[in-house]
Design a protein around this motif. Structure first.
Motif, short mmCIF file in Angstrom:
data_model
loop_
_atom_site.label_atom_id
_atom_site.label_comp_id
_atom_site.label_asym_id
_atom_site.label_seq_id
_atom_site.Cartn_x
_atom_site.Cartn_y
_atom_site.Cartn_z
N VAL A 40 -26.47 2.89 22.33
CA VAL A 40 -25.71 4.02 21.78
C VAL A 40 -24.75 3.43 20.74
O VAL A 40 -23.91 2.59 21.08
N THR A 41 -24.91 3.81 19.48
CA THR A 41 -24.09 3.22 18.42
C THR A 41 -22.75 3.91 18.30
O THR A 41 -22.64 5.13 18.44
N VAL A 42 -21.72 3.11 18.04
CA VAL A 42 -20.37 3.60 17.76
C VAL A 42 -20.09 3.26 16.30
O VAL A 42 -19.97 2.09 15.94
N GLU A 43 -20.01 4.27 15.44
CA GLU A 43 -19.87 4.06 14.00
C GLU A 43 -18.43 3.70 13.65
O GLU A 43 -17.49 4.39 14.05
N CYS A 44 -18.26 2.63 12.88
CA CYS A 44 -16.94 2.18 12.42
C CYS A 44 -17.02 1.93 10.92
O CYS A 44 -17.89 1.19 10.47
N LEU A 45 -16.12 2.51 10.15
CA LEU A 45 -16.19 2.36 8.70
C LEU A 45 -15.71 0.99 8.23
O LEU A 45 -16.07 0.55 7.15
N THR A 46 -14.87 0.32 9.03
CA THR A 46 -14.37 -1.00 8.64
C THR A 46 -14.61 -1.99 9.78
O THR A 46 -14.81 -1.62 10.93
#
Length: 283
Positions: free
Chosen positions: A34-40
């Motif tokens: 399950v991916t956890v999206e992080c912009l940085t």
């Protein structure tokens, strides 16, 4: 790679679904993550440290562009540990709405590094205006969500698949030997454990005196351990002093432990960032 964990696990990636970070995460930890999206990258470290994610995939160096030095500092200043690594060949594609052709495209958006990796292709199509964006997969996502015609993104085949786009020009990267090394990070005593190791990442500071670093490097060699990478970063708060990040590879764990003992006694600062099994290239 010898990692032990129970699926499914939550994995922080830099970027959105379809980014190369997700491809590396799937290769390392399976397709049911399950991916956890992080912009940085800072968000990625914080998400893993605060237990929003069980693990993280962090790009640390590229075979063309070199080391991502800010990420070394992020890792050093965190309490996360390296439990593995993945080398992924970066294949860039021009992706757009289905039915579009190269002649239809007037604008191309992507991350600056991806644009640089495809400069030869872009020079062959001067009618395409190039626009920099925060992330390769995010550029594809915007095209899909807004139904944009005449615009394309540079990104992975996974991004095209996820967002229902079409690859209108495959493998447009200039260098076909372009690999990125990703580290697998987790909290100490977290859900993922490695059972064997033949590589370690460390950081240290040498005494600020002539020959100090040379003596350390010579002592590492005498311990029978191979130094495979060395980077220096400024030591914050101390002018013209540095923290060195190094990778060590070994066949004999006792020789590695002797190296650790030697370093801990001869340097002014020392930290083990992780012991893990060396990764192999993924095509």
């Amino acid at each position: 790679m010898t990692l032990e964990y129970e699926s499914p696990i939550m994995v922080a990636i830099q970027g959105v679904r379809g980014a190369f970070h997700e491809i590396a995460a799937r290769q390392a930890l399976g397709n049911d993550i399950v991916t956890v999206e992080c912009l940085t990258f800072r968000e990625l470290v914080e998400a893993t440290s605060s237990e929003q994610a069980d693990a993280a995939l962090m790009a640390i160096e590229n075979s063309v562009a070199g080391g991502i030095l800010p990420n070394y500092a992020l890792l050093r200043n965190s309490e996360l540990q390296i439990v593995g690594e993945v080398y992924l060949r970066i294949v860039q594609n021009l992706i757009a709405q289905p039915g579009q052709t190269l002649d239809d495209i007037t604008e191309v958006a992507s991350h600056p590094m991806a644009i640089q990796q495809c400069v030869d292709f872009l020079e062959q199509h001067p009618h395409m205006r190039v626009v920099e964006s925060e992330d390769t997969a995010l550029s594809a996502k915007k095209i899909a969500e807004k139904g944009l015609k005449g615009k394309a993104a540079i990104g992975s085949s996974l991004a095209a698949e996820i967002f229902g786009l079409e690859i209108i020009a495959p493998e447009i990267e200039s260098n076909k030997e372009n690999y990125t090394r990703f580290l697998i990070l987790t909290r100490k005593n977290g859900r993922i454990h490695n059972t064997t190791s033949d590589k370690a990442s460390i950081c240290f500071s040498a005494k600020h005196e002539p020959g100090a670093l040379a003596r350390i490097l010579n002592d590492i060699a005498e311990c029978g351990v191979n130094l495979t990478m060395l980077h220096s970063l400024p030591k914050v708060g101390s002018k013209w002093e540095y923290v060195f990040h190094a990778d060590l590879s070994y066949n004999n764990y006792m020789q590695y432990l002797a190296t650790v003992k030697m370093l801990s006694e001869s340097v002014t600062y020392f930290k083990i960032l992780g012991e893990y099994q060396a990764g192999s290239e993924i095509f």
